[in-house]
Design a protein around this motif. Sequence first.
Motif, PDB file in Angstrom:
ATOM      1  N   UNK A   1       0.875  -1.171   0.000  1.00 19.78           N
ATOM      2  CA  UNK A   1       0.000   0.000   0.000  1.00 19.78           C
ATOM      3  C   UNK A   1       0.912   1.221   0.000  1.00 19.78           C
ATOM      4  N   UNK A   2       0.615   2.258  -0.783  1.00 23.95           N
ATOM      5  CA  UNK A   2       1.512   3.424  -0.854  1.00 23.95           C
ATOM      6  C   UNK A   2       1.826   4.035   0.513  1.00 23.95           C
ATOM      7  N   UNK A   3       0.891   3.993   1.453  1.00 20.04           N
ATOM      8  CA  UNK A   3       1.143   4.577   2.769  1.00 20.04           C
ATOM      9  C   UNK A   3       2.100   3.734   3.607  1.00 20.04           C
ATOM     10  N   UNK A   4       2.449   2.545   3.149  1.00 13.75           N
ATOM     11  CA  UNK A   4       3.394   1.685   3.867  1.00 13.75           C
ATOM     12  C   UNK A   4       4.843   1.923   3.452  1.00 13.75           C
ATOM     13  N   UNK A   5       5.060   2.665   2.368  1.00 12.76           N
ATOM     14  CA  UNK A   5       6.420   2.937   1.893  1.00 12.76           C
ATOM     15  C   UNK A   5       7.007   4.148   2.605  1.00 12.76           C
ATOM     16  N   UNK A   6       8.214   3.986   3.102  1.00 11.13           N
ATOM     17  CA  UNK A   6       8.962   5.097   3.679  1.00 11.13           C
ATOM     18  C   UNK A   6      10.111   5.350   2.712  1.00 11.13           C
ATOM     19  N   UNK A   7       9.984   6.412   1.918  1.00 10.80           N
ATOM     20  CA  UNK A   7      10.957   6.666   0.862  1.00 10.80           C
ATOM     21  C   UNK A   7      11.738   7.946   1.116  1.00 10.80           C
ATOM     22  N   UNK A   8      12.993   7.927   0.744  1.00 16.59           N
ATOM     23  CA  UNK A   8      13.800   9.140   0.806  1.00 16.59           C
ATOM     24  C   UNK A   8      13.233  10.139  -0.196  1.00 16.59           C
ATOM     25  N   UNK A   9      13.297  11.429   0.109  1.00 22.63           N
ATOM     26  CA  UNK A   9      12.751  12.439  -0.805  1.00 22.63           C
ATOM     27  C   UNK A   9      13.292  12.336  -2.235  1.00 22.63           C
ATOM     28  N   UNK A  10      14.560  11.953  -2.375  1.00 25.42           N
ATOM     29  CA  UNK A  10      15.138  11.844  -3.715  1.00 25.42           C
ATOM     30  C   UNK A  10      14.705  10.579  -4.456  1.00 25.42           C
ATOM     31  N   UNK A  11      13.931   9.703  -3.798  1.00 27.30           N
ATOM     32  CA  UNK A  11      13.470   8.468  -4.437  1.00 27.30           C
ATOM     33  C   UNK A  11      11.950   8.376  -4.529  1.00 27.30           C
ATOM     34  N   UNK A  12      11.249   9.451  -4.279  1.00 25.09           N
ATOM     35  CA  UNK A  12       9.789   9.408  -4.315  1.00 25.09           C
ATOM     36  C   UNK A  12       9.236   9.076  -5.694  1.00 25.09           C
ATOM     37  N   UNK A  13       9.991   9.360  -6.742  1.00 23.49           N
ATOM     38  CA  UNK A  13       9.542   9.043  -8.102  1.00 23.49           C
ATOM     39  C   UNK A  13      10.031   7.671  -8.560  1.00 23.49           C
ATOM     40  N   UNK A  14      10.672   6.906  -7.679  1.00 28.60           N
ATOM     41  CA  UNK A  14      11.234   5.606  -8.040  1.00 28.60           C
ATOM     42  C   UNK A  14      10.231   4.472  -7.891  1.00 28.60           C
ATOM     43  N   UNK A  15       9.059   4.761  -7.387  1.00 26.66           N
ATOM     44  CA  UNK A  15       8.015   3.747  -7.237  1.00 26.66           C
ATOM     45  C   UNK A  15       6.756   4.261  -7.922  1.00 26.66           C
ATOM     46  N   UNK A  16       5.805   3.338  -8.105  1.00 28.29           N
ATOM     47  CA  UNK A  16       4.541   3.750  -8.706  1.00 28.29           C
ATOM     48  C   UNK A  16       3.390   3.133  -7.918  1.00 28.29           C
ATOM     49  N   UNK A  17       2.615   3.960  -7.257  1.00 24.29           N
ATOM     50  CA  UNK A  17       1.424   3.516  -6.534  1.00 24.29           C
ATOM     51  C   UNK A  17       1.709   2.312  -5.625  1.00 24.29           C
ATOM     52  N   UNK A  18       2.825   2.377  -4.906  1.00 27.02           N
ATOM     53  CA  UNK A  18       3.189   1.304  -3.978  1.00 27.02           C
ATOM     54  C   UNK A  18       4.006   0.178  -4.596  1.00 27.02           C
ATOM     55  N   UNK A  19       4.274   0.241  -5.892  1.00 25.79           N
ATOM     56  CA  UNK A  19       5.074  -0.783  -6.569  1.00 25.79           C
ATOM     57  C   UNK A  19       6.540  -0.361  -6.538  1.00 25.79           C
ATOM     58  N   UNK A  20       7.388  -1.264  -6.049  1.00 27.04           N
ATOM     59  CA  UNK A  20       8.822  -1.008  -5.979  1.00 27.04           C
ATOM     60  C   UNK A  20       9.572  -2.160  -6.650  1.00 27.04           C
ATOM     61  N   UNK A  21      10.781  -1.876  -7.077  1.00 23.73           N
ATOM     62  CA  UNK A  21      11.614  -2.887  -7.736  1.00 23.73           C
ATOM     63  C   UNK A  21      13.017  -2.838  -7.145  1.00 23.73           C
ATOM     64  N   UNK A  22      13.515  -4.013  -6.742  1.00 23.40           N
ATOM     65  CA  UNK A  22      14.851  -4.123  -6.165  1.00 23.40           C
ATOM     66  C   UNK A  22      15.614  -5.253  -6.844  1.00 23.40           C
ATOM     67  N   UNK A  23      16.936  -5.141  -6.813  1.00 19.93           N
ATOM     68  CA  UNK A  23      17.775  -6.224  -7.314  1.00 19.93           C
ATOM     69  C   UNK A  23      17.495  -7.481  -6.504  1.00 19.93           C
ATOM     70  N   UNK A  24      17.469  -8.609  -7.183  1.00 15.05           N
ATOM     71  CA  UNK A  24      17.276  -9.910  -6.541  1.00 15.05           C
ATOM     72  C   UNK A  24      18.613 -10.473  -6.056  1.00 15.05           C
ATOM     73  N   UNK A  25      19.708  -9.807  -6.362  1.00 15.93           N
ATOM     74  CA  UNK A  25      21.044 -10.281  -6.024  1.00 15.93           C
ATOM     75  C   UNK A  25      21.446  -9.748  -4.648  1.00 15.93           C
TER      76      UNK A  25
END
Length: 143
Positions: A44-68
């Motif tokens: 849920x978007x309200x569950x994400x705690x994002x740095x101000x410089x990364x607020x545009x790095x997700x979309x409506x609560x969707x995030x992507x991270x390296x699997x490595x």
Amino acid sequence: PIRAADVTVGSVFHVIPEPLKELGHSDGYLEQKAKAIVLLMRLRPDQLIQAPDRETWSYDGIVAYSKVCTHVGCPVALYEQQTHHLLCPCHQSQFDVSRSAAVIFGPAARPLPQLPIPVDDEGYLVAQSDFTEPVGPSFWERH
């Protein structure tokens, strides 16, 4: 291609960037594939705690991270949707997806790199850029 509308809250997708389909095995395909595999999750978007410089790095609560894993490069594979934790089963490092994949347990020394993802005009998730930090353990980048 994955539509943002198809990613439900609590789900996880293991994805590989589409351009890798065009690489031949002689073009460093396996090495590129190993470094490019991504975990895509929706909170849920309200569950994400994002740095101000990364607020545009997700979309409506969707995030992507390296699997490595940033410990020794094993595949982070287990997602616990109630706590938003990712687990690397090899050495037990745990990462908090809701806090930029911060390390919360285990031998990993740094968070999983995040992939900036907006949506295109047709509603598909796309990479805004490549990873902005090295993928995997530090020794991969040493020469």
